[in-house]
Write an enzyme that holds these catalytic residues in place. Sequence first.
Site, PDB file in Angstrom:
ATOM      1  N   TYR A   1       0.843  -1.140  -0.062  1.00 26.61           N
ATOM      2  CA  TYR A   1      -0.030   0.106   0.067  1.00 26.61           C
ATOM      3  C   TYR A   1       0.966   1.157   0.084  1.00 26.61           C
ATOM      4  CZ  TYR A   1       0.850  -0.255   5.116  1.00 26.61           C
ATOM      5  OH  TYR A   1       1.587  -0.184   6.244  1.00 26.61           O
TER       6      TYR A   1
ATOM      7  N   SER B   1       6.756   6.426  -6.031  1.00 25.20           N
ATOM      8  CA  SER B   1       5.351   6.984  -5.952  1.00 25.20           C
ATOM      9  C   SER B   1       4.942   7.690  -7.055  1.00 25.20           C
ATOM     10  CB  SER B   1       5.472   7.784  -4.605  1.00 25.20           C
ATOM     11  OG  SER B   1       3.956   8.165  -4.430  1.00 25.20           O
TER      12      SER B   1
ATOM     13  N   HIS C   1       2.987   9.851  -6.813  1.00 24.04           N
ATOM     14  CA  HIS C   1       2.644  11.195  -6.383  1.00 24.04           C
ATOM     15  C   HIS C   1       3.778  12.067  -6.323  1.00 24.04           C
ATOM     16  CE1 HIS C   1      -1.073  11.004  -4.117  1.00 24.04           C
ATOM     17  NE2 HIS C   1      -0.872   9.638  -4.084  1.00 24.04           N
TER      18      HIS C   1
ATOM     19  N   ASP D   1      -5.138  12.461  -4.784  1.00 35.18           N
ATOM     20  CA  ASP D   1      -5.964  11.378  -4.038  1.00 35.18           C
ATOM     21  C   ASP D   1      -7.135  12.217  -3.861  1.00 35.18           C
ATOM     22  OD1 ASP D   1      -4.338   9.308  -4.058  1.00 35.18           O
ATOM     23  OD2 ASP D   1      -3.441  10.016  -2.097  1.00 35.18           O
TER      24      ASP D   1
ATOM     25  N   GLU E   1      -7.346   1.220  -5.252  1.00 35.38           N
ATOM     26  CA  GLU E   1      -7.618   2.406  -4.748  1.00 35.38           C
ATOM     27  C   GLU E   1      -8.360   3.316  -5.263  1.00 35.38           C
ATOM     28  OE1 GLU E   1      -2.815   2.581  -2.951  1.00 35.38           O
ATOM     29  OE2 GLU E   1      -3.586   4.367  -4.165  1.00 35.38           O
TER      30      GLU E   1
ATOM     31  N   HIS F   1      -7.268   7.218  -5.722  1.00 37.13           N
ATOM     32  CA  HIS F   1      -5.914   7.482  -6.277  1.00 37.13           C
ATOM     33  C   HIS F   1      -6.227   7.884  -7.968  1.00 37.13           C
ATOM     34  CE1 HIS F   1      -1.437   7.701  -6.641  1.00 37.13           C
ATOM     35  NE2 HIS F   1      -1.827   7.603  -8.083  1.00 37.13           N
TER      36      HIS F   1
HETATM   37 ZN   LIG Z   1      -2.454   8.166  -4.051  1.00 38.64          ZN
END
Ligand SMILES: [Zn+2]
Length: 279
Positions: A184, A191, A193, A200, A250, A253
Site C-alpha cells: 500500500y 510513488s 505522487h 487522492d 485504490e 487515487h
Molecule cells: Zn495516492
Amino acid sequence: MKRTTTYGNKNNSKKKYIWIGASVVVIIAAVIAVFIYLNQNDEKNQNAEPAPAEEEKAGQEETAKTEEKSSTATNEEEPTEPKDQQSQEEQPLENGGYIEGQVLPTEPTIVEGVVIANKKYPLPSTYAPGESESARNAFELMAKDAREAGFELVAFSTYRSFEYQDTLYNNYVNRDGKENADRYSARPGYSEHQTGLAFDIGEKGKEDLWLTEEFGETEAGKWLVENAYKYGFILRYPKGKEAITGYMYESWHYRYVGLHLAAEVKEAGVTLEEYLGIE
Ligand SMILES: [Zn+2]
C-alpha cells in the site's frame, strides 16, 4: 514429636516440589500459548491486506503524528486491518513487485509523453516538479462540475517529495513490516505522487471514507469513475489489477494524463501500463 516434625519437613519439601513443578508447568503452558498466539497473528497478517488507507492517510498528517501512531498500532483513523472485503486470496507480489537490486535512474521514464512512476520505472531522487498546474486546474474544473452534481470533492494528497515518501515508507515498514508496507505504500522514488500528477480524491464531509474502497461505492466515487476522464484523470489502480499496477485497488487515487489519453484509457478499459504496453 520429632517424627512429626521430620514428617512435617518431608511434607513441606514435598509441597515445595509440587509447587515448583506446578509453576514450571504453568510457565511452559504460558510460553506455548504465547507462541501459538504469535503464530496465528503471523498468519493473519500474511493473509490480510493492510488498510489501503494508511499510506495516504498519513500523507495528510504530520510525520510526527504518524510516528506517534505507529507505536499505538490500531486506532480508528488508521486501521491496520482492511475495512472490508479485501481479496484475501491474493498473494503479495514477489519482492513487493519491485525489481531486485534496481538503482534509481538519473532521468524519469517518459512513454508517449507520459511520465511513468511505478514499481518497474522509478523516478530519480532529484525529480521534484511540485504539484502540476495543469492537473490542479483540471481538478478544480472537475470539482466545480461535481459540486453542481451534488458532491464536494477534495484533493487531500497530491505532490509528495522524494524525502517525504522516504520517511513515510520507512514508518510503515517499521510498523507493518516490508512485505505489508509494499502493498500500500510506495518505496521512495516509486510513488506516482512524486510526479505531481497524482491526486487522492475524497468527498468533503465524508472524511471517514477517504482512502477506503467504500468511497468507490458512493455516488461521488461512482461519478468520478464515470466522469474523471472528461477532465484528464484516470482511476490509476483499479480492482483486480495488482499484478499489473503493483497496487491493490485504490478508489481514491487518480492520475492526470491529459484529456486525450484519459479518454483513450477509459474507452479501452485498461490500466495505464497496459495501454502504454509497459506491463
Ligand atoms: Zn495516492
